[in-house]
Design an enzyme around this catalytic site. Structure first.
Site, short mmCIF file in Angstrom:
data_model
loop_
_atom_site.label_atom_id
_atom_site.label_comp_id
_atom_site.label_asym_id
_atom_site.label_seq_id
_atom_site.Cartn_x
_atom_site.Cartn_y
_atom_site.Cartn_z
N LYS A 33 2.99 -7.29 -1.88
CA LYS A 33 2.60 -6.60 -0.65
C LYS A 33 1.12 -6.84 -0.29
CE LYS A 33 1.54 -2.11 -2.75
NZ LYS A 33 0.09 -2.14 -2.54
N THR A 34 0.27 -6.95 -1.34
CA THR A 34 -1.16 -7.18 -1.07
C THR A 34 -1.35 -8.54 -0.39
OG1 THR A 34 -1.69 -5.90 -3.04
CG2 THR A 34 -3.45 -7.24 -2.12
N ASP A 225 -2.27 0.51 3.60
CA ASP A 225 -1.65 0.21 2.30
C ASP A 225 -1.23 1.52 1.63
OD1 ASP A 225 -0.79 -1.24 0.12
OD2 ASP A 225 -2.80 -1.57 -0.70
N GLU A 226 -0.23 1.46 0.75
CA GLU A 226 0.22 2.63 -0.02
C GLU A 226 0.47 3.84 0.89
OE1 GLU A 226 0.96 2.06 -2.97
OE2 GLU A 226 -0.49 0.79 -4.01
N GLN A 256 7.30 4.72 -5.40
CA GLN A 256 6.01 4.84 -6.10
C GLN A 256 5.15 5.95 -5.50
OE1 GLN A 256 4.07 1.07 -7.41
NE2 GLN A 256 5.66 0.05 -6.23
N ARG A 614 4.55 -1.55 -14.40
CA ARG A 614 3.22 -2.15 -14.64
C ARG A 614 3.35 -3.32 -15.60
NH1 ARG A 614 1.72 -1.30 -10.53
NH2 ARG A 614 3.80 -0.49 -10.25
#
Length: 776
Positions: A33-34, A225-226, A256, A614
């Site tokens: 996504k980044t 973002d997020e 998340q 992670r």
């Protein structure tokens, strides 16, 4: 098509090329996504969108820096600098610096951290003569924070009888008065806390339509973002700014969303399509980070949540090792298992310490892990502990710097008015506070006008106060032309701070001095870095803003080769080759405080999903049969999350044998034990069963240790130190730094050396214990 776009897969390319209109990108863990956000910004700029018209909001400074760096590689440094990109708090602080005068704030307002806010609240509670055991500072601060994030102003509070009644029932009927006094004192001190950066931005955009129109016109393209982690206050600001052009792109993953305790609202992402017309929906479902087994395990757990958006995360990566589950007897055994596994894996697979992370639900769990890592001599770093900028000596220096910039800053002034000691006692400070409140002035204004204010102070005290004012005013004059480093260096020396730290020759005192030196190094580095930034000059104001908005994860801590220890909340957005998730027990993870409702339990499950995803290559889950909590050894039960992982992705490994050590004594000195003399025999094995007969964790066997051979007798090392060190050698000590050997006395194990260190003076060290490095 530009070269960078060829690096995207089809799913990533579609949202990157979508130029106009509202859009949401549901991005699974490790799905890139980044990269999509970064390349979308670069693509917009290539299509003629001015960098000044793009706003990108992230959740960490680290993410913003990385994205800006990647964009600079594509479009060039000079253009990338023009982007408005950063965390919510840093971007809104920047807007408030420009527009805060509308609300009555100076452009150089101070940003109070949690410690500053709590100290101010403590002062208010004391001045109101309230019971500090009922009005606990941390609880009051937390309640005010939740009010602000829910946009409950002081005025709104007093119009809400339910809130007033709730506080009265909690035996805190003066809560509203404390809130009002706190807001008033912050305003008078020209200060905002972190929550104000959001609340005051909302106030600015609501009360001043012309300011809103100005920024709506400026930010024609907005990227967030997020988005699942935004709270109500952040949601309203983004909604207001995007309302005119509606070119808004939000990226996130409902699976998340783990910050409800901080006010994050998962409904912001779940209901995005209802907020705008003709929303384009994109899904990034291919995980590039983790193995098939890790992705499968994470999917099988999150499947148990009912509140979620539809998506199927998959990966083309290798199958990989199964998720390993280990059961230990106690938390000490758990720590030893983690440390020994890291050690063996590192040796066998030629890995670095930085390839490993240990994640836990609560900070208290780190102790047993730390003990075990230290014994194995494995370097580690705890994230989220006491931040560098929260250390007392650093707060002392920055308080001077804050007061130079904003003389209204009450908390900074009270911290340093008598540090180093200049004969100004607490009684004097209390009189100054009372006078400031009576005259409606700041404490510094009272100090500047002492002759015209009715205050009972003797001439000696008045002279000391005048000297203090002169000192600060001299710094303010210097600040007009000096950069942050030159000013900070001058302040630390001329204020007497360095002299104060030098007086204390203890190891702690030396450490404090080293920390101040490190702060100055950091300021120097910051000033040099600002040279590269447009419209920046390395001023004190720029540095203090950078510090106020810094987090523990943003800081550069030197050598990166260490095992990372952190809570799962802090691990969000990070990735490691090997991840240990420890303490998977009921009432610990999921937390006993988060199982009252389905939504709380689902958040805990999302937290476990974040932890598991992670890991790139290997994930380890550990739990214990008993654990020390609040000083008591309690029985523990395996977490339901272990049970929820599909069997095909899990490897239940046999627990480690009880930890052995090599005895330093020869057992024969105690004589022989005849078998028929043994009165009590320990059973060979014990089987511990879990209550659930169908459990995959049933019937673990604990093996008793095998007899170990004693160590060979150590050779005589009497002359070990005799030949290594000579007078005149320059050495380095781990704690005291560099020094010169002046004298050597004694022989063998009693040998001592007198060493004159550059910092801290001369010390006599016993050589058999001193870890000295001979430099020349």
């Amino acid at each position: 098509m530009e070269n960078y776009l060829s690096q995207l897969n089809e799913a990533q390319l579609a949202p990157t090329l979508q130029k106009d209109g509202p859009m949401i990108v549901i991005a699974g863990a490790g799905s890139g996504k980044t990269r999509v956000l970064t390349y979308r910004i670069a693509y917009l700029m290539s299509q003629g969108v001015d960098a000044f018209n793009i706003l990108a909001l992230t959740f960490t400074n680290k993410a913003a820096r990385e994205m800006k760096g990647r964009i600079a590689d594509i479009v060039g440094d000079s253009e990338a600098k023009n982007l408005w990109m950063g965390t919510f708090h840093s971007v809104f602080a920047k807007i408030l610096r420009f527009e805060g005068h509308h609300l009555g704030f100076p452009s150089n307002f101070t940003i109070y951290d949690t410690q500053d806010s709590q100290k101010l609240l403590g002062s208010i509670i004391k001045e109101m003569n309230l019971d500090k055991d009922i009005y606990k500072t941390k609880q009051i601060y937390s309640r005010i924070s939740s009010y602000k994030n829910s946009l409950i102003t002081v005025k709104a509070y007093f119009k809400n009888p339910e809130l007033i009644e709730a506080d009265a029932m909690a035996r805190r009927p003066r809560m509203g008065d404390i809130y009002a006094a706190y807001v008033d004192r912050c305003f008078k001190a020209g200060a905002m806390d972190f929550d104000d950066l959001l609340l005051r931005t909302n106030e600015l955009l609501t009360r001043f339509p012309n300011v809103l129109a100005q920024y709506q016109n400026k930010f024609r393209y907005i990227l967030v973002d997020e988005y699942q982690d935004t709270n109500h206050s952040q949601y309203l600001i983004v909604r207001a700014l995007a309302d005119r052009f509606q070119n808004i792109c939000v990226v996130g993953d409902d699976a998340q969303s783990i910050y409800a305790f901080r006010g994050a609202n998962i409904n912001n992402i779940l209901n995005f399509q209802k907020d705008y017309d003709d929303v384009k929906l994109y899904r990034l479902e291919q995980n590039y980070r983790s193995t098939k087994n890790i992705v499968g395990a994470a999917n099988s757990v999150i499947e148990h949540n009912k509140t979620k958006l539809d998506k199927v995360v998959w990966t083309a990566n290798e199958e990989g090792e199964k998720v390993k589950v280990n059961r230990s007897l106690t938390d000490g055994d758990e720590g030893r298992y983690v440390a020994s596994t890291i050690w063996e894996t590192k040796m066998n697979q030629h890995l670095h310490n930085s390839d490993f992370a240990v994640l836990y639900r609560t900070n208290a769990q780190s102790r047993a892990i730390e003990d075990a890592l230290r014994k194995r001599d494995i370097p580690y770093r705890i994230y989220g502990g006491l931040s560098f900028y929260q250390r007392k000596e650093i707060k002392d220096v920055t308080a001077y710097l804050r007061l130079i910039l904003n003389p209204s800053d009450e908390e900074a002034l009270k911290r340093i008015i008598n540090y180093p000691a200049r004969g100004i006692g607490q009684t004097t400070v209390d009189k100054l506070v009372v006078a400031a409140n009576n005259y409606g002035k700041t404490i510094f204004e009272v100090l500047q006008q002492l002759e015209n204010i009715d205050i009972s102070l003797n001439n000696g005290t008045k002279n000391k106060l005048k000297d203090f004012v002169t000192l600060i005013e001299s710094y303010q004059v210097m600040n007009q032309n000096a950069n942050a480093f030159d000013l900070a260096e001058h302040v630390t020396k001329s204020s007497g701070l360095i002299r104060e730290f030098n007086k204390d020759g203890t190891p702690e005192g030396i450490t404090r001095l080293e920390n101040v030196e490190e702060l100055l190094n950091g300021i120097k580095d910051f000033v040099e870095g600002q040279i590269e930034i447009a419209d920046a000059n390395g001023s004190l104001a720029e540095f203090l803003e950078d510090v106020a908005l810094a987090t523990d994860l943003d800081a550069d801590k030197g050598d990166p080769n260490h095992v990372a220890l952190m809570t799962i909340h802090l691990a969000k957005g990070l990735e490691f080759s090997h991840v240990f998730i420890v303490g998977l027990e009921e009432d610990l993870f999921p937390s006993g405080m988060s199982m009252n409702t389905r939504s709380e339990l689902e958040e805990e499950r999302r937290l476990f999903y974040v932890a598991l995803t992670r890991a790139e290559k290997q994930a380890y889950l550990t739990y214990t049969l008993s654990r020390y909590r609040w000083g008591k050894l309690i029985d523990a039960e395996p977490s339901r999350f272990i049970e929820e992982i599909d069997d095909q992705f899990v490897d239940i490994i046999t627990p480690l044998k009880e930890q052995n050590f090599n005895p330093m004594l020869d057992a024969s000195i105690f004589g022989d034990i005849e078998p028929n003399k043994i009165r009590f025999a320990k059973p060979k094995t014990a089987t511990i069963k879990r209550k659930d007969k169908n459990s995959k964790l049933e019937n673990f066997v604990i093996s008793t240790p095998k007899k170990m051979k004693p160590l060979a007798k150590s050779e005589d090392n009497t002359n070990l130190f005799d030949h290594k060190l000579t007078v005149g050698n320059i050495v380095r000590h781990q704690r005291f730094g560099k020094g010169e050997v002046l004298k050597i006395e004694g022989k063998g194990g009693d040998a001592k050396a007198e060493i004159k260190f550059e910092v801290g003076g001369s010390k006599k060290l016993l050589l058999r214990f001193a870890k000295l490095q001979i430099l020349r």
